[in-house]
Design a protein around this motif. Sequence first.
Motif, PDB file in Angstrom:
ATOM      1  N   UNK A   1      57.542 -95.051  92.059  1.00  0.00           N
ATOM      2  CA  UNK A   1      57.159 -93.713  91.605  1.00  0.00           C
ATOM      3  C   UNK A   1      56.841 -92.886  92.842  1.00  0.00           C
ATOM      4  N   UNK A   2      56.928 -91.572  92.684  1.00  0.00           N
ATOM      5  CA  UNK A   2      56.663 -90.712  93.833  1.00  0.00           C
ATOM      6  C   UNK A   2      55.278 -90.087  93.715  1.00  0.00           C
ATOM      7  N   UNK A   3      54.503 -90.200  94.757  1.00  0.00           N
ATOM      8  CA  UNK A   3      53.172 -89.584  94.781  1.00  0.00           C
ATOM      9  C   UNK A   3      53.340 -88.073  94.767  1.00  0.00           C
ATOM     10  N   UNK A   4      52.647 -87.400  93.878  1.00  0.00           N
ATOM     11  CA  UNK A   4      52.814 -85.948  93.735  1.00  0.00           C
ATOM     12  C   UNK A   4      52.060 -85.168  94.793  1.00  0.00           C
ATOM     13  N   UNK A   5      51.299 -85.865  95.611  1.00  0.00           N
ATOM     14  CA  UNK A   5      50.583 -85.164  96.673  1.00  0.00           C
ATOM     15  C   UNK A   5      51.321 -85.298  98.006  1.00  0.00           C
ATOM     16  N   UNK A   6      51.593 -86.541  98.456  1.00  0.00           N
ATOM     17  CA  UNK A   6      52.200 -86.712  99.778  1.00  0.00           C
ATOM     18  C   UNK A   6      53.703 -86.988  99.693  1.00  0.00           C
ATOM     19  N   UNK A   7      54.222 -87.258  98.482  1.00  0.00           N
ATOM     20  CA  UNK A   7      55.663 -87.461  98.327  1.00  0.00           C
ATOM     21  C   UNK A   7      56.135 -88.864  98.662  1.00  0.00           C
ATOM     22  N   UNK A   8      55.234 -89.762  99.013  1.00  0.00           N
ATOM     23  CA  UNK A   8      55.596 -91.140  99.320  1.00  0.00           C
ATOM     24  C   UNK A   8      56.057 -91.867  98.067  1.00  0.00           C
ATOM     25  N   UNK A   9      57.036 -92.782  98.251  1.00  0.00           N
ATOM     26  CA  UNK A   9      57.430 -93.644  97.146  1.00  0.00           C
ATOM     27  C   UNK A   9      56.600 -94.908  97.191  1.00  0.00           C
ATOM     28  N   UNK A  10      55.955 -95.205  96.088  1.00  0.00           N
ATOM     29  CA  UNK A  10      55.144 -96.428  96.021  1.00  0.00           C
ATOM     30  C   UNK A  10      55.472 -97.167  94.735  1.00  0.00           C
ATOM     31  N   UNK A  11      55.197 -98.479  94.729  1.00  0.00           N
ATOM     32  CA  UNK A  11      55.350 -99.239  93.489  1.00  0.00           C
ATOM     33  C   UNK A  11      54.331 -98.718  92.485  1.00  0.00           C
ATOM     34  N   UNK A  12      54.757 -98.680  91.209  1.00  0.00           N
ATOM     35  CA  UNK A  12      53.841 -98.171  90.186  1.00  0.00           C
ATOM     36  C   UNK A  12      52.536 -98.963  90.180  1.00  0.00           C
TER      37      UNK A  12
END
Length: 137
Positions: free
Chosen positions: A43-54
């Motif tokens: 999923x993409x963090x809506x603040x920094x835009x990083x992709x992280x595992x849910x």
Amino acid sequence: MQHLTSKKPAKCAICGSEESTPGTYPMVIGVGRICMNCAMQKVRCEVCGDEVKRLTSSRFQGRTLCLKDHMKEVEKYKQHIVKTYDEENEPLTTILEKVMKEQPEGYTLVTIRRGRNSTHVWEAEYEKTEIFQSRCS
Ligand SMILES: [Zn+2]
Ligand SMILES: [Zn+2]
């Protein structure tokens, strides 16, 4: 999170599949229990835009966040204090005095407003002084 100890199999909050052994689905803050398939999705963090595992993300106030930003948002959330006063218990002049006198240490009064859906409740909102000053300078 009392649900963690429940013996009932959880349903994945994302895809709805049921776990085979109760208590095996991991918990995601703001989302609920999810299956390992969904946990591994990016999923993409809506603040920094990083992709992280849910699995290592969270939902906070309707936004998907990485854990780093989750901590920051929680911190920001704590930067406001709202106190309520009831005009039925004390006159408005007393309330206003109290609002000024009972200002929490390290906080600055931002606004006094009527409580929602109420004609006699007042809300005093305070903001952390350092934040207040950084916004105003
Ligand atoms: Zn799932
Ligand atoms: Zn982030």
